[in-house]
Design an enzyme around this catalytic site. Structure first.
Site, PDB file in Angstrom:
ATOM      1  N   ALA A 182       0.862  -1.189   0.000  1.00  0.00           N
ATOM      2  CA  ALA A 182       0.000   0.000   0.000  1.00  0.00           C
ATOM      3  C   ALA A 182       0.898   1.238   0.000  1.00  0.00           C
ATOM      4  O   ALA A 182       2.112   1.144   0.200  1.00  0.00           O
ATOM      5  CB  ALA A 182      -0.895  -0.019   1.232  1.00  0.00           C
ATOM      6  N   CYS A 217      -3.744   1.917   8.878  1.00  0.00           N
ATOM      7  CA  CYS A 217      -4.777   0.865   8.884  1.00  0.00           C
ATOM      8  C   CYS A 217      -5.272   0.546  10.289  1.00  0.00           C
ATOM      9  O   CYS A 217      -6.442   0.261  10.490  1.00  0.00           O
ATOM     10  CB  CYS A 217      -4.216  -0.392   8.240  1.00  0.00           C
ATOM     11  SG  CYS A 217      -2.659  -0.917   8.982  1.00  0.00           S
ATOM     12  N   LEU A 231      -4.185 -21.868  -6.723  1.00  0.00           N
ATOM     13  CA  LEU A 231      -4.195 -22.286  -5.301  1.00  0.00           C
ATOM     14  C   LEU A 231      -2.962 -21.822  -4.540  1.00  0.00           C
ATOM     15  O   LEU A 231      -2.299 -22.602  -3.854  1.00  0.00           O
ATOM     16  CB  LEU A 231      -4.356 -23.803  -5.197  1.00  0.00           C
ATOM     17  CG  LEU A 231      -5.757 -24.321  -5.505  1.00  0.00           C
ATOM     18  CD1 LEU A 231      -5.812 -25.836  -5.384  1.00  0.00           C
ATOM     19  CD2 LEU A 231      -6.786 -23.715  -4.551  1.00  0.00           C
ATOM     20  N   GLU A 254       1.817 -11.009   9.944  1.00  0.00           N
ATOM     21  CA  GLU A 254       3.203 -10.619   9.683  1.00  0.00           C
ATOM     22  C   GLU A 254       3.849 -10.340  11.027  1.00  0.00           C
ATOM     23  O   GLU A 254       3.158  -9.996  11.992  1.00  0.00           O
ATOM     24  CB  GLU A 254       3.251  -9.362   8.799  1.00  0.00           C
ATOM     25  CG  GLU A 254       2.834  -9.673   7.370  1.00  0.00           C
ATOM     26  CD  GLU A 254       2.933  -8.485   6.430  1.00  0.00           C
ATOM     27  OE1 GLU A 254       2.909  -7.327   6.894  1.00  0.00           O
ATOM     28  OE2 GLU A 254       3.015  -8.727   5.215  1.00  0.00           O
ATOM     29  N   ASN A 259       0.765   3.800   2.153  1.00  0.00           N
ATOM     30  CA  ASN A 259       0.897   4.586   3.389  1.00  0.00           C
ATOM     31  C   ASN A 259       2.190   4.325   4.165  1.00  0.00           C
ATOM     32  O   ASN A 259       2.624   5.179   4.924  1.00  0.00           O
ATOM     33  CB  ASN A 259      -0.340   4.402   4.283  1.00  0.00           C
ATOM     34  CG  ASN A 259      -0.517   2.989   4.760  1.00  0.00           C
ATOM     35  OD1 ASN A 259      -0.026   2.049   4.134  1.00  0.00           O
ATOM     36  ND2 ASN A 259      -1.208   2.827   5.861  1.00  0.00           N
ATOM     37  N   GLU A 280      -3.174  -8.153   4.527  1.00  0.00           N
ATOM     38  CA  GLU A 280      -3.170  -7.135   5.594  1.00  0.00           C
ATOM     39  C   GLU A 280      -4.054  -6.007   5.096  1.00  0.00           C
ATOM     40  O   GLU A 280      -3.642  -5.223   4.239  1.00  0.00           O
ATOM     41  CB  GLU A 280      -1.740  -6.623   5.845  1.00  0.00           C
ATOM     42  CG  GLU A 280      -0.776  -7.672   6.385  1.00  0.00           C
ATOM     43  CD  GLU A 280      -1.019  -8.019   7.841  1.00  0.00           C
ATOM     44  OE1 GLU A 280      -1.889  -7.391   8.482  1.00  0.00           O
ATOM     45  OE2 GLU A 280      -0.350  -8.928   8.345  1.00  0.00           O
TER      46      GLU A 280
HETATM   47  P1  NDP Z   1      -5.104  -0.658  -2.524  1.00  0.00           P
HETATM   48  O1  NDP Z   1      -5.843  -1.887  -2.153  1.00  0.00           O
HETATM   49  O2  NDP Z   1      -5.737   0.299  -3.429  1.00  0.00           O
HETATM   50  O3  NDP Z   1      -3.694  -1.043  -3.187  1.00  0.00           O
HETATM   51  C1  NDP Z   1      -2.772  -1.867  -2.537  1.00  0.00           C
HETATM   52  C2  NDP Z   1      -1.825  -2.438  -3.567  1.00  0.00           C
HETATM   53  O4  NDP Z   1      -2.502  -3.400  -4.376  1.00  0.00           O
HETATM   54  C3  NDP Z   1      -1.254  -1.409  -4.535  1.00  0.00           C
HETATM   55  O5  NDP Z   1       0.080  -1.740  -4.804  1.00  0.00           O
HETATM   56  C4  NDP Z   1      -2.144  -1.606  -5.744  1.00  0.00           C
HETATM   57  O6  NDP Z   1      -1.569  -1.147  -6.929  1.00  0.00           O
HETATM   58  C5  NDP Z   1      -2.294  -3.099  -5.746  1.00  0.00           C
HETATM   59  N1  NDP Z   1      -3.440  -3.605  -6.483  1.00  0.00           N
HETATM   60  C6  NDP Z   1      -4.579  -2.960  -6.841  1.00  0.00           C
HETATM   61  N2  NDP Z   1      -5.407  -3.804  -7.472  1.00  0.00           N
HETATM   62  C7  NDP Z   1      -4.789  -5.017  -7.517  1.00  0.00           C
HETATM   63  C8  NDP Z   1      -5.147  -6.292  -8.044  1.00  0.00           C
HETATM   64  N3  NDP Z   1      -6.322  -6.519  -8.626  1.00  0.00           N
HETATM   65  N4  NDP Z   1      -4.269  -7.298  -7.903  1.00  0.00           N
HETATM   66  C9  NDP Z   1      -3.084  -7.127  -7.290  1.00  0.00           C
HETATM   67  N5  NDP Z   1      -2.688  -5.922  -6.782  1.00  0.00           N
HETATM   68  C10 NDP Z   1      -3.533  -4.888  -6.888  1.00  0.00           C
HETATM   69  O7  NDP Z   1      -4.704  -0.011  -1.130  1.00  0.00           O
HETATM   70  P2  NDP Z   1      -4.090   1.440  -0.871  1.00  0.00           P
HETATM   71  O8  NDP Z   1      -2.772   1.519  -1.561  1.00  0.00           O
HETATM   72  O9  NDP Z   1      -5.154   2.436  -1.178  1.00  0.00           O
HETATM   73  O10 NDP Z   1      -3.787   1.408   0.699  1.00  0.00           O
HETATM   74  C11 NDP Z   1      -4.701   1.785   1.657  1.00  0.00           C
HETATM   75  C12 NDP Z   1      -5.355   0.545   2.250  1.00  0.00           C
HETATM   76  O11 NDP Z   1      -4.356  -0.317   2.775  1.00  0.00           O
HETATM   77  C13 NDP Z   1      -6.260   0.880   3.407  1.00  0.00           C
HETATM   78  O12 NDP Z   1      -7.453   0.137   3.325  1.00  0.00           O
HETATM   79  C14 NDP Z   1      -5.460   0.431   4.620  1.00  0.00           C
HETATM   80  O13 NDP Z   1      -6.253   0.106   5.721  1.00  0.00           O
HETATM   81  C15 NDP Z   1      -4.731  -0.743   4.069  1.00  0.00           C
HETATM   82  N6  NDP Z   1      -3.545  -1.025   4.877  1.00  0.00           N
HETATM   83  C16 NDP Z   1      -3.526  -2.155   5.667  1.00  0.00           C
HETATM   84  C17 NDP Z   1      -2.448  -2.414   6.501  1.00  0.00           C
HETATM   85  C18 NDP Z   1      -2.395  -3.650   7.337  1.00  0.00           C
HETATM   86  O14 NDP Z   1      -1.301  -4.051   7.710  1.00  0.00           O
HETATM   87  N7  NDP Z   1      -3.518  -4.279   7.669  1.00  0.00           N
HETATM   88  C19 NDP Z   1      -1.322  -1.485   6.582  1.00  0.00           C
HETATM   89  C20 NDP Z   1      -1.417  -0.370   5.689  1.00  0.00           C
HETATM   90  C21 NDP Z   1      -2.511  -0.152   4.884  1.00  0.00           C
HETATM   91  P3  NDP Z   1      -1.649   0.427  -7.337  1.00  0.00           P
HETATM   92  O15 NDP Z   1      -2.027   1.195  -6.163  1.00  0.00           O
HETATM   93  O16 NDP Z   1      -0.279   0.718  -7.719  1.00  0.00           O
HETATM   94  O17 NDP Z   1      -2.621   0.513  -8.435  1.00  0.00           O
END
Ligand code: NDP
Length: 493
Positions: free
Chosen positions: A157, A290, A250, A467, A159, A256
């Site tokens: 992500a 998050c 699979l 993790e 952040n 996360e």
């Molecule tokens: P996104 O889900 O939009 O993107 C996360 C990553 O997934 C990016 O690298 C994105 O690419 C990629 N991605 C998007 N679509 C696909 C797909 N279909 N297949 C594979 N990869 C894909 O999240 P954000 O970047 O907007 O991050 C914010 C979110 O992350 C919030 O919901 C936050 O809560 C969560 N988060 C969770 C954490 C945890 O540890 N639980 C920690 C930090 C954040 P691209 O953006 O380059 O298009």
């Protein structure tokens, strides 16, 4: 730094495959912007299918070398990487501040530091991975051998760009896997530098690769038959797509995802301490965390006492230049994300909840960036849209409650289950409530303390797997049973 300068005046960021920067054949580029000004900072070459295949090939070759290496040697290489990361702490922090707009005071003291800590922790764990045996007297014995999975994909992500890259690679590499990491499109700068550092530390080529690009690159990796495992940090909806795509071959997944975590403050709590935790864990990283505790439940006996200092405390937070060490509130990551957060601010304003602070316009000097001032609403109800949804911005909701049973039910009434906290001086009650809260991490009289040895991950739709911590090796290794017979096979048929 992860960039080469082409003919254009903008630096160009490339993928990093097999120990070197790798030009893309896709002919597609995109740009990243500095969120405090929205000025373009670099052009990024989007990886194409040829680079996806090249990265998987390189990672498979790297895996063969790395998984055959003695654990002690793997551990030494990871520790050398930790030393270089710590030497280059400020440079890495500056790249993440440039990419995300998060204050340098955070990125230089938290993001890089906690990432390096996790690599150091797993460098130690790498040497402790071992199997087990079971004896069957008179027949034979079985040994259970822990083996790595192969090529693991990490998708980050925006952040916590460098921290996520370090958390995911530390665990995967310590277990003997290779990794291909795809940073978020908005934050491409630091992952390539991490790859350079691993190479400098002695990591064999192909063991850690970085592919630049949007979600389609992530999806191609998730679907790739040469990949054994995927770990995503991102939104719940992305987690669902990744899980569905991984099902085609699979693959194992670690997810996360998002959260809408509760902080529960009882009448007998240290109210100052609870307020400190609530403010930090709503406004750190301008609310883009998050695990933030965005639903703050306060028992009626201390409700007004809890609210009273908030407006003054929040107005005192320095908003502005992310590179100023005194800044506490930087911009949101993008203009689009700012629009989403502003929409929730308007929903909060129209909701009938009591505005404690917020709604002010930002200083016109900051207008070119994606700044939003922190807001706190009290007397919120569970069904308000800004209370149920993950806003991922500086918006804190305070909700009154009367009884323990009531607050547990209300705190758990969400599809998320990432984190939670209880503030109370009653030991039995705080532990009872902590046991009842449906979340992967629960703090008592604290929030967010997360040294590398503790597992992190979500219940319910906040995630799958963990993790950090020693147990997470379960998600990056598989157990092979090898049975040795000590007697001949008897005639049966
Ligand atoms: P996104 O889900 O939009 O993107 C996360 C990553 O997934 C990016 O690298 C994105 O690419 C990629 N991605 C998007 N679509 C696909 C797909 N279909 N297949 C594979 N990869 C894909 O999240 P954000 O970047 O907007 O991050 C914010 C979110 O992350 C919030 O919901 C936050 O809560 C969560 N988060 C969770 C954490 C945890 O540890 N639980 C920690 C930090 C954040 P691209 O953006 O380059 O298009």
């Amino acid at each position: 730094m992860a960039i080469v300068t082409a003919d254009s005046t903008l630096p160009t960021v490339q993928s990093y495959i097999d120990g070197r920067y790798f030009p893309s054949t896709s002919n597609k580029t995109f740009v990243a912007v500095y969120p405090a000004t929205n000025r373009t900072i670099c052009e990024v070459e989007q990886a194409g299918m040829a680079e996806v295949d090249a990265a998987v090939d390189a990672a498979q070759r790297g895996f063969a070398v790395w998984s055959a290496m003695p654990a002690l040697e793997r551990s030494r290489i990871l520790l050398r990487a930790v030393a270089i990361i710590r030497e280059r702490n400020d440079e890495l922090a500056a790249l993440d501040t440039l990419d995300t707009g998060k204050p340098i005071g955070e990125t230089s003291t938290e993001d890089v530091v906690t990432g390096a800590d996790v690599i150091e922790f797993y460098a130690g764990v790498a040497q402790t991975l071992h199997g087990d045996t079971i004896d069957f007297p008179g027949h034979g014995f079985a040994r259970m051998k822990r083996e790595p999975l192969g090529v693991c994909v990490g998708i980050g992500a925006w952040n916590y760009p460098i921290q996520i890259a370090m958390w995911k690679s530390a665990l995967a590499l310590a277990c003997g896997n290779a990794m291909i990491f795809k940073p978020a499109e908005m934050t491409p700068l630091s992952a390539g530098v991490l790859a350079e550092i691993y190479t400098e530390a002695g990591l064999p080529d192909g063991v850690f690769n970085v592919l630049q690009g949007d979600g389609s690159v992530g999806q191609a990796l998730v679907r790739h038959a040469g990949v054994a495992k995927v770990s995503l940090t991102g939104e719940v909806s992305t987690g669902k797509s990744v899980m569905a795509d991984a099902a085609g071959t699979l693959k194992a997944v670690t997810l996360e995802l998002g959260g809408k975590s509760p902080i529960v403050v009882f009448d007998d709590a240290d109210v100052d301490s609870a307020l400190n935790a609530a403010l930090t864990n709503n406004f750190f990283s301008t609310g883009q965390v998050c695990s933030n505790g965005t639903r703050v439940f306060v028992q009626r006996g201390v409700y007004e006492q809890f609210l009273e200092p908030i407006a003054e405390r929040v107005r005192a937070l320095t908003v502005g230049d992310p590179f100023d060490p005194d800044t506490m509130i930087g911009p949101l990551v993008s203009a689009e994300h700012r629009e989403k957060v502003m929409r929730y601010m308007q929903i909060a304003e129209a909701s009938g909840a009591r505005q404690i602070v917020g709604g002010d316009a930002v200083d016109p000097i900051l207008a070119a960036g994606n700044f939003v001032l922190p807001a706190v609403y009290a007397d919120c109800t569970d069904d308000m849209e800004f209370v149920t949804d993950e806003v991922f911005g500086p918006l804190m909701s305070v909700l009154p409650f009367d009884t323990e049973d009531e607050v547990v039910t209300r705190a758990n009434a969400t599809p998320y289950g990432l984190s939670a906290a209880v503030f109370s001086s009653d030991f039995a009650r705080s532990n009872r409530v902590a046991n009842a809260l449906q979340a992967g991490s629960v703090w008592i009289n604290d929030y967010g303390t997360l040294p590398a040895s503790l597992p992190f991950g979500g219940y319910k739709q906040s995630g799958v797997g963990r993790e950090n911590g020693a147990n997470a090796i379960e998600h990056y290794t598989q157990v092979k049973m090898i049975y040795s017979s000590l007697v001949p096979v008897e005639k049966y048929m």
